[in-house]
Design a protein around this motif. Structure first.
Motif, PDB file in Angstrom:
ATOM      1  N   GLY B  75       3.119   5.297 -13.315  1.00 51.05           N
ATOM      2  CA  GLY B  75       1.687   5.574 -13.306  1.00 51.05           C
ATOM      3  C   GLY B  75       0.905   4.504 -14.037  1.00 51.05           C
ATOM      4  O   GLY B  75      -0.119   4.022 -13.551  1.00 51.05           O
ATOM      5  N   GLY B  76       1.405   4.096 -15.197  1.00 51.20           N
ATOM      6  CA  GLY B  76       0.725   3.079 -15.984  1.00 51.20           C
ATOM      7  C   GLY B  76       0.615   1.765 -15.230  1.00 51.20           C
ATOM      8  O   GLY B  76      -0.434   1.120 -15.238  1.00 51.20           O
ATOM      9  N   LEU B  77       1.695   1.384 -14.545  1.00 52.49           N
ATOM     10  CA  LEU B  77       1.683   0.123 -13.797  1.00 52.49           C
ATOM     11  C   LEU B  77       0.666   0.174 -12.652  1.00 52.49           C
ATOM     12  O   LEU B  77      -0.083  -0.778 -12.432  1.00 52.49           O
ATOM     13  N   ILE B  78       0.654   1.308 -11.934  1.00 50.84           N
ATOM     14  CA  ILE B  78      -0.300   1.438 -10.822  1.00 50.84           C
ATOM     15  C   ILE B  78      -1.730   1.355 -11.353  1.00 50.84           C
ATOM     16  O   ILE B  78      -2.582   0.683 -10.778  1.00 50.84           O
ATOM     17  N   GLU B  79      -1.970   2.015 -12.486  1.00 53.32           N
ATOM     18  CA  GLU B  79      -3.316   1.990 -13.056  1.00 53.32           C
ATOM     19  C   GLU B  79      -3.681   0.572 -13.493  1.00 53.32           C
ATOM     20  O   GLU B  79      -4.748   0.064 -13.174  1.00 53.32           O
ATOM     21  N   ARG B  80      -2.745  -0.053 -14.214  1.00 52.51           N
ATOM     22  CA  ARG B  80      -3.031  -1.356 -14.807  1.00 52.51           C
ATOM     23  C   ARG B  80      -3.298  -2.431 -13.755  1.00 52.51           C
ATOM     24  O   ARG B  80      -4.216  -3.226 -13.873  1.00 52.51           O
ATOM     25  N   PHE B  81      -2.472  -2.429 -12.689  1.00 51.31           N
ATOM     26  CA  PHE B  81      -2.554  -3.559 -11.762  1.00 51.31           C
ATOM     27  C   PHE B  81      -3.371  -3.267 -10.504  1.00 51.31           C
ATOM     28  O   PHE B  81      -3.805  -4.193  -9.832  1.00 51.31           O
ATOM     29  N   LEU B  82      -3.568  -2.000 -10.155  1.00 51.55           N
ATOM     30  CA  LEU B  82      -4.298  -1.729  -8.912  1.00 51.55           C
ATOM     31  C   LEU B  82      -5.558  -0.887  -9.133  1.00 51.55           C
ATOM     32  O   LEU B  82      -6.650  -1.282  -8.756  1.00 51.55           O
ATOM     33  N   LEU B  83      -5.380   0.275  -9.761  1.00 51.26           N
ATOM     34  CA  LEU B  83      -6.530   1.174  -9.894  1.00 51.26           C
ATOM     35  C   LEU B  83      -7.647   0.569 -10.728  1.00 51.26           C
ATOM     36  O   LEU B  83      -8.826   0.761 -10.452  1.00 51.26           O
ATOM     37  N   ARG B  84      -7.268  -0.190 -11.755  1.00 48.35           N
ATOM     38  CA  ARG B  84      -8.283  -0.719 -12.660  1.00 48.35           C
ATOM     39  C   ARG B  84      -9.277  -1.613 -11.944  1.00 48.35           C
ATOM     40  O   ARG B  84     -10.458  -1.646 -12.272  1.00 48.35           O
ATOM     41  N   ARG B  85      -8.790  -2.330 -10.921  1.00 47.35           N
ATOM     42  CA  ARG B  85      -9.683  -3.229 -10.189  1.00 47.35           C
ATOM     43  C   ARG B  85     -10.714  -2.469  -9.366  1.00 47.35           C
ATOM     44  O   ARG B  85     -11.654  -3.056  -8.849  1.00 47.35           O
ATOM     45  N   LEU B  86     -10.500  -1.168  -9.191  1.00 47.91           N
ATOM     46  CA  LEU B  86     -11.386  -0.381  -8.322  1.00 47.91           C
ATOM     47  C   LEU B  86     -12.289   0.547  -9.123  1.00 47.91           C
ATOM     48  O   LEU B  86     -12.746   1.560  -8.626  1.00 47.91           O
ATOM     49  N   GLU B  87     -12.548   0.192 -10.359  1.00 50.58           N
ATOM     50  CA  GLU B  87     -13.300   1.072 -11.240  1.00 50.58           C
ATOM     51  C   GLU B  87     -14.607   1.542 -10.613  1.00 50.58           C
ATOM     52  O   GLU B  87     -15.408   0.743 -10.137  1.00 50.58           O
ATOM     53  N   GLY B  88     -14.825   2.849 -10.590  1.00 47.60           N
ATOM     54  CA  GLY B  88     -16.079   3.402 -10.111  1.00 47.60           C
ATOM     55  C   GLY B  88     -16.227   3.451  -8.599  1.00 47.60           C
ATOM     56  O   GLY B  88     -17.226   3.925  -8.093  1.00 47.60           O
ATOM     57  N   GLN B  89     -15.229   2.946  -7.831  1.00 47.84           N
ATOM     58  CA  GLN B  89     -15.338   3.000  -6.372  1.00 47.84           C
ATOM     59  C   GLN B  89     -14.463   4.143  -5.864  1.00 47.84           C
ATOM     60  O   GLN B  89     -13.245   4.013  -5.768  1.00 47.84           O
ATOM     61  N   VAL B  90     -15.107   5.251  -5.539  1.00 48.90           N
ATOM     62  CA  VAL B  90     -14.354   6.469  -5.215  1.00 48.90           C
ATOM     63  C   VAL B  90     -13.463   6.290  -3.992  1.00 48.90           C
ATOM     64  O   VAL B  90     -12.268   6.584  -4.028  1.00 48.90           O
ATOM     65  N   LEU B  91     -14.050   5.804  -2.905  1.00 49.44           N
ATOM     66  CA  LEU B  91     -13.292   5.748  -1.658  1.00 49.44           C
ATOM     67  C   LEU B  91     -12.034   4.883  -1.773  1.00 49.44           C
ATOM     68  O   LEU B  91     -10.938   5.332  -1.426  1.00 49.44           O
ATOM     69  N   PRO B  92     -12.153   3.658  -2.279  1.00 50.28           N
ATOM     70  CA  PRO B  92     -10.923   2.861  -2.451  1.00 50.28           C
ATOM     71  C   PRO B  92      -9.907   3.526  -3.376  1.00 50.28           C
ATOM     72  O   PRO B  92      -8.699   3.453  -3.117  1.00 50.28           O
ATOM     73  N   GLN B  93     -10.382   4.184  -4.432  1.00 48.58           N
ATOM     74  CA  GLN B  93      -9.449   4.863  -5.340  1.00 48.58           C
ATOM     75  C   GLN B  93      -8.698   5.972  -4.602  1.00 48.58           C
ATOM     76  O   GLN B  93      -7.488   6.146  -4.762  1.00 48.58           O
ATOM     77  N   VAL B  94      -9.447   6.705  -3.781  1.00 52.85           N
ATOM     78  CA  VAL B  94      -8.822   7.775  -3.001  1.00 52.85           C
ATOM     79  C   VAL B  94      -7.753   7.200  -2.079  1.00 52.85           C
ATOM     80  O   VAL B  94      -6.630   7.687  -2.006  1.00 52.85           O
ATOM     81  N   LEU B  95      -8.121   6.118  -1.375  1.00 51.71           N
ATOM     82  CA  LEU B  95      -7.176   5.514  -0.436  1.00 51.71           C
ATOM     83  C   LEU B  95      -5.928   5.037  -1.151  1.00 51.71           C
ATOM     84  O   LEU B  95      -4.803   5.246  -0.695  1.00 51.71           O
ATOM     85  N   LEU B  96      -6.134   4.398  -2.277  1.00 53.74           N
ATOM     86  CA  LEU B  96      -4.997   3.828  -3.003  1.00 53.74           C
ATOM     87  C   LEU B  96      -4.062   4.924  -3.500  1.00 53.74           C
ATOM     88  O   LEU B  96      -2.844   4.867  -3.294  1.00 53.74           O
ATOM     89  N   THR B  97      -4.643   5.955  -4.140  1.00 55.67           N
ATOM     90  CA  THR B  97      -3.773   6.998  -4.693  1.00 55.67           C
ATOM     91  C   THR B  97      -3.122   7.805  -3.569  1.00 55.67           C
ATOM     92  O   THR B  97      -1.963   8.188  -3.666  1.00 55.67           O
ATOM     93  N   LEU B  98      -3.877   8.006  -2.493  1.00 54.76           N
ATOM     94  CA  LEU B  98      -3.306   8.722  -1.351  1.00 54.76           C
ATOM     95  C   LEU B  98      -2.179   7.897  -0.735  1.00 54.76           C
ATOM     96  O   LEU B  98      -1.113   8.423  -0.377  1.00 54.76           O
ATOM     97  N   GLY B  99      -2.417   6.588  -0.628  1.00 60.01           N
ATOM     98  CA  GLY B  99      -1.382   5.700  -0.094  1.00 60.01           C
ATOM     99  C   GLY B  99      -0.117   5.795  -0.921  1.00 60.01           C
ATOM    100  O   GLY B  99       0.992   5.949  -0.383  1.00 60.01           O
ATOM    101  N   PHE B 100      -0.255   5.733  -2.234  1.00 63.40           N
ATOM    102  CA  PHE B 100       0.930   5.823  -3.096  1.00 63.40           C
ATOM    103  C   PHE B 100       1.569   7.203  -3.007  1.00 63.40           C
ATOM    104  O   PHE B 100       2.797   7.325  -3.069  1.00 63.40           O
ATOM    105  N   ALA B 101       0.730   8.246  -2.837  1.00 61.30           N
ATOM    106  CA  ALA B 101       1.299   9.595  -2.702  1.00 61.30           C
ATOM    107  C   ALA B 101       2.213   9.649  -1.483  1.00 61.30           C
ATOM    108  O   ALA B 101       3.324  10.187  -1.542  1.00 61.30           O
ATOM    109  N   PHE B 102       1.763   9.069  -0.371  1.00 61.72           N
ATOM    110  CA  PHE B 102       2.585   9.066   0.840  1.00 61.72           C
ATOM    111  C   PHE B 102       3.857   8.248   0.627  1.00 61.72           C
ATOM    112  O   PHE B 102       4.945   8.637   1.053  1.00 61.72           O
ATOM    113  N   ILE B 103       3.708   7.100  -0.032  1.00 60.35           N
ATOM    114  CA  ILE B 103       4.876   6.233  -0.236  1.00 60.35           C
ATOM    115  C   ILE B 103       5.887   6.919  -1.151  1.00 60.35           C
ATOM    116  O   ILE B 103       7.092   6.956  -0.846  1.00 60.35           O
TER     117      ILE B 103
END
Lengths: 336, 286
Positions: B75-103
């Motif tokens: 979780g920390g790695l995903i936040e540090r390297f991917l989620l952090r770059r999307l701060e405040g952008q709901v749709l991309p955050q949703v896509l990213l976390t949903l993508g990882f959920a599927f993976i």
């Protein structure tokens, strides 16, 4: 709205290709894939009303899609006619959309998304767990497709034309709505919620109607899905369906008319191709999500339009030899 | 009589488990405003990892901690390297976390197959304790105790420590918090990892009686969501109360109207949304 000549030509060619598709494709398998693309495009266009024009990301649309399918399937299984079943199914879907809207429009952004997700999961729970009503995991079969005006829809060709007619009707109605004052005010609530409210627009009501419109077309797509498979099961109510629809909207480009259509084609084709080789569709879906977020956040259609405009600009500059300083303009019908 | 008591004990245990799951979700979704759709995946991944450790003969608590640490790292790695770059952008955050959920779901299916895994309750936690002439299964009580300990620890951390004050400052006003020298981004990574670790820990704790199977991820995610909406976003007390409410509703619903048990779970959430949108313990405007 003046329509440029190249555009008219493009539309006519596209229409001709679509109408003659069964003739030049031939193989019923591919005609069926085309039907799938068309009804998923209707679904994606429906979702795009909220996601693209309203700025409201719903992750519960599989529920609306499935409510229509399940209602019709249950009524047909109880011996009602197609007309009754389909009409009631659409009415129930719009009603469900109204309930979705009343609950979820208390929030925007993340809150809206999470509430729609939760309601979608409730409907999944009904489909999966309330076995005495929905037959649980076994799903419900539909004996036959309808035959409106004596036209048979049993074959791949007939069903394709039904999908095409519905798809074109949906596209036309979307175009009308998007260009209407209502469409403009919906975009207004997306971009400047407070200013719209201050100007005297009832933001909640505008979003509510948008939700109903989205629900109606989701229901229509759900009915086509039911008749296409002649079967419905809880699998279609799962979060994956909502996520796929969202992928169609986003991969094509939100807030454009063409985007969701291209996205639907992409996802359906990919799903058919990928499923033929590997069983890991969910993994592929996940990876695509992450790639889109990382590399093409604006979607394929606006992205390509931008590239095309940029390339043409470069070409012209090269011809006239004038170094224009204008940056590549972002194209796309719906603005940013 | 005894049936009701059993149900009540099970409800309390499930409530404890749900609290472990949703406490992290409350921090990530409620405080940091990140729509983390992989929270259920953390729960499932943790459960699978824990089951694997247990299979190798690792001590139960070590297995739970190990699974928590590993998942927290993911979780920390995903936040540090991917989620952090999307701060405040709901749709991309949703896509990213949903993508990882599927993976994550698919990887788990690949590694641990589609068969359910159910580890035995650890030997020292088996059996029952006798209180006032009634027998209570020990393991259920242990889950409750762990949940209470974690609740107190989190409450102390968020409300009473310097770290908690810095987190709250970082959430309330990131630019100002940065100006006064708080490393907001690092803190957020930490909180995210903590939430993931708690979910994974809950997964291991739950494995002996829920078992672990494909699809568990998207079954747990809505539960965390209900609890947080019910209790009020960002409120740990709300998450605690919400968890036990849902725990009771689930067990009693399952016993009385099995067909509709899953749907009944959502009713209090819908009621709260209509009558008190900020949640039972949420602050208005928060």
């Amino acid at each position: 709205m003046e329509v440029s000549t190249p555009r008219v030509i493009a539309i006519v060619v596209a229409l001709l290709l679509l109408v003659t598709l069964p003739a030049w494709v031939g193989n019923p398998y591919y005609i069926n894939v085309a039907s799938q693309i068309l009804f998923f495009a209707v679904f994606a266009l429906a979702l795009n009303v909220l996601v693209g024009y309203g700025g409201l990301v719903s992750l519960g649309h599989a529920g609306l899609f499935a409510v229509a399918g399940y209602t019709a399937a249950l009524l047909l299984a109880r011996g009602h006619g197609h007309l009754v079943a389909d009409t009631v199914a659409l009415a129930v879907t719009v009603l469900t959309a109204a309930i979705y809207a009343v609950l979820s429009l208390r929030a925007t952004g993340i809150g809206f998304l999470m509430i729609t997700l939760a309601i979608g999961q409730i409907l999944w729970g009904v489909a999966y767990r309330w076995a005495s009503l929905t037959n649980g995991d076994n799903g419900i079969n539909v004996a036959a497709r309808p035959a409106p005006f004596g036209l048979s829809l049993a074959g791949a060709d007939g069903f394709y034309y039904l999908c095409l007619v519905v798809f074109l009707a949906c596209l036309a109605s979307m175009r009308m709505v998007v260009r209407s004052p209502f469409g403009a005010s919906l975009r207004g609530t997306r971009d400047q919620e407070r200013r719209m409210a201050a100007l005297g627009y009832d933001v909640w009501t505008i979003r509510f109607w948008a939700f109903l419109l989205s629900g109606f077309w989701s229901g229509v797509a759900g009915l086509l899905f039911l008749y296409y498979n002649q079967f419905i099961s809880p699998q279609i109510v799962a979060l994956t369906t909502s996520a796929e629809a969202l992928l169609m909207v986003i991969s094509g480009g939100t807030a454009t008319l063409l985007g969701p259509v291209v996205g639907a084609a992409l996802v359906v084709i990919m799903k058919n191709v990928v499923s033929a080789y590997i069983v890991r569709w969910n993994m592929v879906l996940g990876i695509i999500f992450i790639l889109i977020v990382s590399f093409m956040p604006e979607g394929l259609v606006p992205g390509s339009a931008r590239l095309w405009a940029w390339a043409r600009h470069r070409l012209r500059r090269g011809k006239s030899g004038v170094a224009a300083a204008t940056p590549p303009a972002a194209a796309g019908e719906g603005g940013p | 009589m005894s049936l009701w008591l059993t149900l009540a004990v099970n409800s309390v245990a499930l409530g404890g488990l749900l609290f472990l799951l949703s406490a992290g979700f409350s921090l990530i979704f409620g405080l940091m405003r990140i729509p983390n759709l992989m929270h259920g995946s953390f729960f499932m991944l943790g459960a699978y990892l824990g089951v694997t450790f247990l299979d190798r003969g690792v001590n139960f608590w070590l297995a739970a901690l190990g699974a928590g640490l590993l998942t927290g790292l993911v979780g920390g790695l995903i936040e540090r390297f991917l989620l952090r770059r999307l701060e405040g952008q709901v749709l991309p955050q949703v896509l990213l976390t949903l993508g990882f959920a599927f993976i994550i779901g698919d990887v788990c299916l690949m590694v641990w197959t589609g068969d359910p895994w159910q580890p035995a309750t650890p030997a020292q936690l088996q059996g029952a304790v006798q209180v006032a002439g009634l027998f209570f299964p020990l393991y259920r009580l242990v889950i409750l105790a762990v949940a209470v300990v974690v609740a107190i620890a989190l409450w102390v951390m968020v409300d009473w420590t310097r770290l908690g004050a810095m987190i709250r400052a970082g959430v309330d006003d990131p630019p100002i918090a940065r100006v006064v020298g708080i490393k907001v981004s690092q803190l957020f990574t930490l909180v995210f990892a903590l939430g993931a670790a708690l979910a994974a820990f809950a997964g291991v704790m739950g494995a002996p009686y829920l078992s672990v199977y494909p699809g568990l991820d998207f079954e747990m995610l809505p539960l965390a969501l209900i609890v947080v909406i019910l209790g009020g976003t960002g409120s740990l007390l709300g998450a605690l109360v919400g968890s036990f409410l849902i725990g009771f509703l689930y067990n009693f619903g399952q016993a009385m109207v099995p067909d509709l048990a899953y749907v009944i779970l959502f009713l209090p959430m819908l009621l709260v949304l209509v009558l008190r949108p900020q949640g039972l313990f949420g602050k208005v405007g928060a």
